[in-house]
Design a protein around this motif. Structure first.
Motif, PDB file in Angstrom:
ATOM      1  N   VAL A 118       0.845  -1.203   0.000  1.00  0.00           N
ATOM      2  CA  VAL A 118       0.000   0.000   0.000  1.00  0.00           C
ATOM      3  C   VAL A 118       0.873   1.244   0.000  1.00  0.00           C
ATOM      4  O   VAL A 118       1.979   1.241   0.543  1.00  0.00           O
ATOM      5  CB  VAL A 118      -0.954   0.026   1.220  1.00  0.00           C
ATOM      6  CG1 VAL A 118      -1.945  -1.123   1.165  1.00  0.00           C
ATOM      7  CG2 VAL A 118      -0.169  -0.008   2.519  1.00  0.00           C
ATOM      8  N   ARG A 119       0.344   2.311  -0.627  1.00  0.00           N
ATOM      9  CA  ARG A 119       1.042   3.601  -0.625  1.00  0.00           C
ATOM     10  C   ARG A 119       0.056   4.707  -0.302  1.00  0.00           C
ATOM     11  O   ARG A 119      -1.127   4.640  -0.678  1.00  0.00           O
ATOM     12  CB  ARG A 119       1.703   3.880  -1.970  1.00  0.00           C
ATOM     13  CG  ARG A 119       2.928   3.023  -2.249  1.00  0.00           C
ATOM     14  CD  ARG A 119       3.754   3.591  -3.399  1.00  0.00           C
ATOM     15  NE  ARG A 119       4.253   4.933  -3.094  1.00  0.00           N
ATOM     16  CZ  ARG A 119       4.963   5.677  -3.950  1.00  0.00           C
ATOM     17  NH1 ARG A 119       5.219   5.205  -5.165  1.00  0.00           N
ATOM     18  NH2 ARG A 119       5.386   6.870  -3.608  1.00  0.00           N
ATOM     19  N   ALA A 120       0.551   5.723   0.382  1.00  0.00           N
ATOM     20  CA  ALA A 120      -0.292   6.855   0.763  1.00  0.00           C
ATOM     21  C   ALA A 120      -0.013   8.038  -0.160  1.00  0.00           C
ATOM     22  O   ALA A 120       1.143   8.348  -0.461  1.00  0.00           O
ATOM     23  CB  ALA A 120      -0.021   7.250   2.215  1.00  0.00           C
ATOM     24  N   TYR A 121      -1.093   8.693  -0.600  1.00  0.00           N
ATOM     25  CA  TYR A 121      -0.965   9.867  -1.470  1.00  0.00           C
ATOM     26  C   TYR A 121      -1.750  11.019  -0.849  1.00  0.00           C
ATOM     27  O   TYR A 121      -2.950  10.895  -0.570  1.00  0.00           O
ATOM     28  CB  TYR A 121      -1.504   9.558  -2.870  1.00  0.00           C
ATOM     29  CG  TYR A 121      -0.714   8.490  -3.588  1.00  0.00           C
ATOM     30  CD1 TYR A 121       0.402   8.816  -4.344  1.00  0.00           C
ATOM     31  CD2 TYR A 121      -1.102   7.145  -3.514  1.00  0.00           C
ATOM     32  CE1 TYR A 121       1.125   7.821  -5.012  1.00  0.00           C
ATOM     33  CE2 TYR A 121      -0.385   6.162  -4.168  1.00  0.00           C
ATOM     34  CZ  TYR A 121       0.730   6.503  -4.913  1.00  0.00           C
ATOM     35  OH  TYR A 121       1.449   5.531  -5.569  1.00  0.00           O
ATOM     36  N   HIS A 122      -1.076  12.146  -0.638  1.00  0.00           N
ATOM     37  CA  HIS A 122      -1.724  13.323  -0.065  1.00  0.00           C
ATOM     38  C   HIS A 122      -2.538  14.035  -1.140  1.00  0.00           C
ATOM     39  O   HIS A 122      -2.082  14.197  -2.286  1.00  0.00           O
ATOM     40  CB  HIS A 122      -0.682  14.270   0.525  1.00  0.00           C
ATOM     41  CG  HIS A 122      -0.045  13.737   1.780  1.00  0.00           C
ATOM     42  ND1 HIS A 122      -0.532  14.024   3.031  1.00  0.00           N
ATOM     43  CD2 HIS A 122       1.032  12.930   1.956  1.00  0.00           C
ATOM     44  CE1 HIS A 122       0.217  13.411   3.937  1.00  0.00           C
ATOM     45  NE2 HIS A 122       1.175  12.741   3.310  1.00  0.00           N
ATOM     46  N   LEU A 123      -3.736  14.465  -0.766  1.00  0.00           N
ATOM     47  CA  LEU A 123      -4.638  15.103  -1.716  1.00  0.00           C
ATOM     48  C   LEU A 123      -5.221  16.380  -1.136  1.00  0.00           C
ATOM     49  O   LEU A 123      -5.495  16.478   0.061  1.00  0.00           O
ATOM     50  CB  LEU A 123      -5.799  14.162  -2.068  1.00  0.00           C
ATOM     51  CG  LEU A 123      -5.456  12.884  -2.844  1.00  0.00           C
ATOM     52  CD1 LEU A 123      -6.696  12.012  -2.956  1.00  0.00           C
ATOM     53  CD2 LEU A 123      -4.909  13.215  -4.226  1.00  0.00           C
ATOM     54  N   GLN A 124      -5.400  17.367  -2.009  1.00  0.00           N
ATOM     55  CA  GLN A 124      -6.163  18.567  -1.690  1.00  0.00           C
ATOM     56  C   GLN A 124      -7.239  18.692  -2.763  1.00  0.00           C
ATOM     57  O   GLN A 124      -6.949  18.953  -3.934  1.00  0.00           O
ATOM     58  CB  GLN A 124      -5.268  19.807  -1.700  1.00  0.00           C
ATOM     59  CG  GLN A 124      -6.017  21.132  -1.560  1.00  0.00           C
ATOM     60  CD  GLN A 124      -6.730  21.262  -0.218  1.00  0.00           C
ATOM     61  OE1 GLN A 124      -6.091  21.420   0.805  1.00  0.00           O
ATOM     62  NE2 GLN A 124      -8.046  21.212  -0.225  1.00  0.00           N
ATOM     63  N   LEU A 125      -8.469  18.433  -2.377  1.00  0.00           N
ATOM     64  CA  LEU A 125      -9.571  18.447  -3.346  1.00  0.00           C
ATOM     65  C   LEU A 125     -10.282  19.790  -3.319  1.00  0.00           C
ATOM     66  O   LEU A 125     -10.335  20.484  -2.294  1.00  0.00           O
ATOM     67  CB  LEU A 125     -10.571  17.338  -3.008  1.00  0.00           C
ATOM     68  CG  LEU A 125     -10.037  15.905  -2.894  1.00  0.00           C
ATOM     69  CD1 LEU A 125     -11.194  14.957  -2.606  1.00  0.00           C
ATOM     70  CD2 LEU A 125      -9.308  15.494  -4.150  1.00  0.00           C
ATOM     71  N   ALA A 126     -10.850  20.135  -4.463  1.00  0.00           N
ATOM     72  CA  ALA A 126     -11.734  21.307  -4.529  1.00  0.00           C
ATOM     73  C   ALA A 126     -13.115  20.885  -4.054  1.00  0.00           C
ATOM     74  O   ALA A 126     -13.602  19.792  -4.398  1.00  0.00           O
ATOM     75  CB  ALA A 126     -11.799  21.832  -5.957  1.00  0.00           C
ATOM     76  N   ALA A 127     -13.741  21.706  -3.246  1.00  0.00           N
ATOM     77  CA  ALA A 127     -15.078  21.393  -2.755  1.00  0.00           C
ATOM     78  C   ALA A 127     -16.071  21.399  -3.911  1.00  0.00           C
ATOM     79  O   ALA A 127     -15.932  22.183  -4.861  1.00  0.00           O
ATOM     80  CB  ALA A 127     -15.502  22.399  -1.699  1.00  0.00           C
ATOM     81  N   PRO A 128     -17.094  20.561  -3.898  1.00  0.00           N
ATOM     82  CA  PRO A 128     -18.093  20.556  -4.973  1.00  0.00           C
ATOM     83  C   PRO A 128     -18.933  21.833  -4.941  1.00  0.00           C
ATOM     84  O   PRO A 128     -19.037  22.498  -3.902  1.00  0.00           O
ATOM     85  CB  PRO A 128     -18.936  19.318  -4.652  1.00  0.00           C
ATOM     86  CG  PRO A 128     -18.743  19.084  -3.196  1.00  0.00           C
ATOM     87  CD  PRO A 128     -17.357  19.532  -2.885  1.00  0.00           C
ATOM     88  N   SER A 129     -19.513  22.146  -6.062  1.00  0.00           N
ATOM     89  CA  SER A 129     -20.370  23.336  -6.166  1.00  0.00           C
ATOM     90  C   SER A 129     -21.478  23.034  -7.158  1.00  0.00           C
ATOM     91  O   SER A 129     -21.479  22.000  -7.830  1.00  0.00           O
ATOM     92  CB  SER A 129     -19.552  24.541  -6.635  1.00  0.00           C
ATOM     93  OG  SER A 129     -19.052  24.312  -7.958  1.00  0.00           O
ATOM     94  N   ARG A 179      -3.852   0.507  -3.175  1.00  0.00           N
ATOM     95  CA  ARG A 179      -3.276  -0.839  -3.297  1.00  0.00           C
ATOM     96  C   ARG A 179      -3.725  -1.440  -4.622  1.00  0.00           C
ATOM     97  O   ARG A 179      -4.905  -1.687  -4.845  1.00  0.00           O
ATOM     98  CB  ARG A 179      -3.755  -1.719  -2.142  1.00  0.00           C
ATOM     99  CG  ARG A 179      -3.044  -3.060  -1.995  1.00  0.00           C
ATOM    100  CD  ARG A 179      -3.747  -3.835  -0.884  1.00  0.00           C
ATOM    101  NE  ARG A 179      -2.970  -4.949  -0.364  1.00  0.00           N
ATOM    102  CZ  ARG A 179      -2.936  -6.164  -0.891  1.00  0.00           C
ATOM    103  NH1 ARG A 179      -3.647  -6.446  -1.989  1.00  0.00           N
ATOM    104  NH2 ARG A 179      -2.215  -7.133  -0.330  1.00  0.00           N
ATOM    105  N   ASN A 180      -2.778  -1.621  -5.540  1.00  0.00           N
ATOM    106  CA  ASN A 180      -3.077  -2.221  -6.848  1.00  0.00           C
ATOM    107  C   ASN A 180      -4.239  -1.518  -7.559  1.00  0.00           C
ATOM    108  O   ASN A 180      -5.172  -2.154  -8.042  1.00  0.00           O
ATOM    109  CB  ASN A 180      -3.390  -3.711  -6.702  1.00  0.00           C
ATOM    110  CG  ASN A 180      -2.186  -4.516  -6.232  1.00  0.00           C
ATOM    111  OD1 ASN A 180      -1.040  -4.128  -6.464  1.00  0.00           O
ATOM    112  ND2 ASN A 180      -2.449  -5.624  -5.551  1.00  0.00           N
ATOM    113  N   GLY A 181      -4.177  -0.196  -7.631  1.00  0.00           N
ATOM    114  CA  GLY A 181      -5.188   0.564  -8.358  1.00  0.00           C
ATOM    115  C   GLY A 181      -6.499   0.738  -7.633  1.00  0.00           C
ATOM    116  O   GLY A 181      -7.479   1.221  -8.220  1.00  0.00           O
ATOM    117  N   GLU A 182      -6.566   0.370  -6.352  1.00  0.00           N
ATOM    118  CA  GLU A 182      -7.786   0.504  -5.568  1.00  0.00           C
ATOM    119  C   GLU A 182      -7.518   1.366  -4.338  1.00  0.00           C
ATOM    120  O   GLU A 182      -6.512   1.176  -3.639  1.00  0.00           O
ATOM    121  CB  GLU A 182      -8.278  -0.884  -5.113  1.00  0.00           C
ATOM    122  CG  GLU A 182      -9.504  -0.826  -4.219  1.00  0.00           C
ATOM    123  CD  GLU A 182      -9.871  -2.194  -3.646  1.00  0.00           C
ATOM    124  OE1 GLU A 182     -10.908  -2.285  -2.963  1.00  0.00           O
ATOM    125  OE2 GLU A 182      -9.109  -3.156  -3.877  1.00  0.00           O
TER     126      GLU A 182
END
Length: 616
Positions: A118-129, A179-182
């Motif tokens: 498994v690998r961890a990826y940090h994300l900053q998402l834009a809030a939906p509108s 993990r493996n694309g999931e």
């Protein structure tokens, strides 16, 4: 007065020691548990240590009697007779440690470069509108693939169930665990990625909480396996499951509940949350593996005793009922045969025994003992039903390794010298003390080579029509019942030790190897960690070989589970190990019955074609 710095290994304790203190006195003052049955008089020889570096006092006459010239040259000394003369590094072998200290050493790490699945990826998402009302999961996958150049197409259903609330509570900042694309989990921005390694034993469950980023063990703990209520041994549990499907569900739930409680306690110790556990590895013998997964077990109890599956498996934690990250996977190492499972593969992996160049015997001693022989580039394995006797089961005063248990014992004439855990008044005998007792009874002539108590011995009594040997008298216990070894206890121990020796002998004969070709014997497992190897050799449980050929490695199955948890390469190695092992069914081995009968006898001997030959 000059103080010297003493480095005690492998405990890793480095402290000041006074010039007029023996190494034993210094160790005791610092909390390093070194055995000393005789109280530091130099007569029991249980406090053997090795001076790795530095200067110490000259060997005493008692040490010159104990060690050969070569051993003295190699630095072997009695801690109670040796005084530091400079800063020193001292190695304390497992057989010289008290039980609590050996438990500490069990956690020694096997280094491997972290390469978790498994690998961890940090994300900053834009809030939906209203202008961009994209679904939360689609928004996360799009950002993940764009920001980190991945091809991730799926979010686990368990993660989906909580994704919307989580992303909003974290203000659209998160870590996606892939993990493996999931996406198997979504965690807060500053959380750790943790792994759980479990050694699911017949009697005990050992758990390790690991930081997947650096491979460090954050917490470790062992608990009793509650499945013992359905039988102390595997056969009784299998029988119960065959008779009732409801029992299968109950037995599986007991294991899962115990692992859940264990993971909660491990996380509490490490200041973490169970939801941060994003990968798990579980090892156990084949029956424990099948019961844990609710696989059919009837065929394990019927000849030719085949497993339902032998290959490595990956199952969602949620499907098993484990309370870790919803989408986390549980990896189970491959099995070898019906009664040699993934725990033995893990042990071979952790010790590198499978790659040994010289003839090597690797034992994982427990209620069920697995044995492998590495000889002439091939690996053969078998399983022995050694039973619970050496862990205190079916022994009148047997008990677990707890405060007050006799853990070391020596008989000197009519005098019994013993050491208890934590120095408390004796209340019973744990595994290492039981083995010492059998060895000492034989070596001092209180029992003959057939295991029969000598009725004329001053410490042998007839109690309620049965003979027993008094270890601690009623007077010594201030009116409490005497602690004894009974004739029935001795028979139970003979059967247990004979099963182990027969397993070793069967592999030697099947592989065409002679006993004197063995270059090393690796001893793992809960009981194997604590035994006095000299006692095991004296009663014929282990081959009559020089003691320097034996190596005790602690819970190597747990270490192997940790390696597989943090390293994909280790998982591949585990598969390679399992594919190389050929299984030998003990009951069908040549001369099995004759060998087993001979292995019941006490003493040092070799067995050749079902015949016992005494050795010195």
């Amino acid at each position: 007065m000059t103080d010297f710095t003493i480095d005690f290994e492998p405990v890793g304790l480095r402290r000041k020691c006074q010039k007029n203190e023996s190494l034993l006195a210094c160790a005791r003052r610092l909390g390093v548990g070194i055995s000393s049955i005789c109280g530091g008089k130099g007569t029991c020889h249980s406090c053997k240590v090795q001076v790795i570096s530095g200067n110490v006092s000259k060997p005493t006459p008692k040490e010159l009697e104990t060690f050969s010239r070569r051993e003295i040259k190699e630095g072997w000394r009695l801690a109670c007779q040796t005084y530091p003369a400079s800063n020193c590094k001292i190695a304390v072998p497992p057989e010289s440690m008290t039980t609590p200290q050996r438990l500490q050493v069990e956690g020694l790490e096997v280094k491997v470069r972290p390469e978790p699945p498994v690998r961890a990826y940090h994300l900053q998402l834009a809030a939906p509108s209203l202008a961009a009302p994209q679904a939360d999961a689609d928004r996360l996958l799009k950002a993940l693939n764009q920001q980190h150049k991945l091809r991730c197409t799926k979010v686990d259903i368990g993660a989906l169930r909580i994704i919307s609330d989580q992303l909003r509570s974290w203000k659209w900042k998160s870590q996606a665990i892939v993990r493996n694309g999931e996406v198997v989990a979504i965690l807060p921005p500053k959380s750790r990625q943790l792994g759980l390694a479990i050694d699911l034993g017949t009697t005990k469950i050992a758990g390790y909480l690991v930081d997947l980023g650096n491979g460090q063990t954050l917490a470790a703990k062992g608990v009793m396996n509650p499945q013992i209520s359905y039988g102390e041994d595997i056969i009784n549990r299998i029988t119960g499951v065959i008779k009732s499907p409801d029992t299968a569900a109950a037995v599986q739930k007991l294991a899962v509940d115990a692992i859940n409680e264990l993971s909660t306690e491990l996380c509490a110790e490490a200041g973490a949350k169970t939801g941060e556990i994003v990968e798990a590895v579980v090892v156990g013998n084949t029956a424990m593996h099948h019961l844990f997964l609710r696989l059919p077990v009837k065929q394990l109890a019927l000849s030719p005793f085949v497993p339902a599956v032998s290959q490595a498996l990956e199952v969602k934690a949620g499907e098993l009922g484990l309370n870790i990250a919803p989408g986390a996977y549980v990896h189970l190492l491959p099995n070898i045969a019906g009664f040699v499972g993934a725990d033995h593969v893990a042990m071979l992996l952790a010790t590198d025994a499978w790659q040994a160049k010289g003839t090597t015997v690797a034992l994982d001693i427990g209620t069920n003992t697995e044995v492998s022989l590495i000889c002439k580039g091939k690996i053969a394995a078998t399983s022995c039903a050694s039973g619970p006797a050496f862990e205190g089961g079916h022994i009148k005063y047997g008990m677990r390794a707890a405060t007050g248990a006799i853990e070391r014992l020596r008989i000197d004439g009519d005098n019994i010298q013993y050491q208890t855990i934590n120095g408390a008044p004796p209340v019973g005998i744990c595994g290492s003390g039981i083995l010492d007792s059998l060895s000492q009874l034989y070596l001092t002539g209180a029992i003959d080579e057939g295991g029969r108590l000598v009725k004329s011995h001053p410490r042998v009594r007839n109690y309620k029509g049965k003979h027993e040997f008094i270890l601690v008298s009623k007077e010594e216990r201030k009116g409490k019942p005497a602690i004894t070894i009974t004739q029935h206890d001795i028979r139970e121990l003979q059967l247990a030790k004979a099963a182990i020796r027969t397993g070793i002998q069967a592999l030697l004969e099947t592989s065409g190897c002679a006993e004197d070709e063995i270059k090393q014997v690796i001893i793992a497992g809960a009981f194997g960690t604590y035994i006095n190897v000299a006692s095991a050799v004296a009663i014929g449980m282990l081959p009559s070989l020089p003691l320097n050929r034996f190596r005790q490695v602690g819970n190597a199955a747990g270490m192997g589970a940790k390696l597989a948890l943090i390293s994909l390469k280790s998982r591949a190695k585990a598969q390679a190990v399992a594919s190389r092992v050929s299984y030998v069914e003990l009951a069908s081995a040549p001369e099995f019955e004759r060998t087993f009968i001979q292995a019941n006898y006490l003493g040092r001997y070799r067995i050749i074609d079902g015949r016992r030959e005494k050795t010195s």
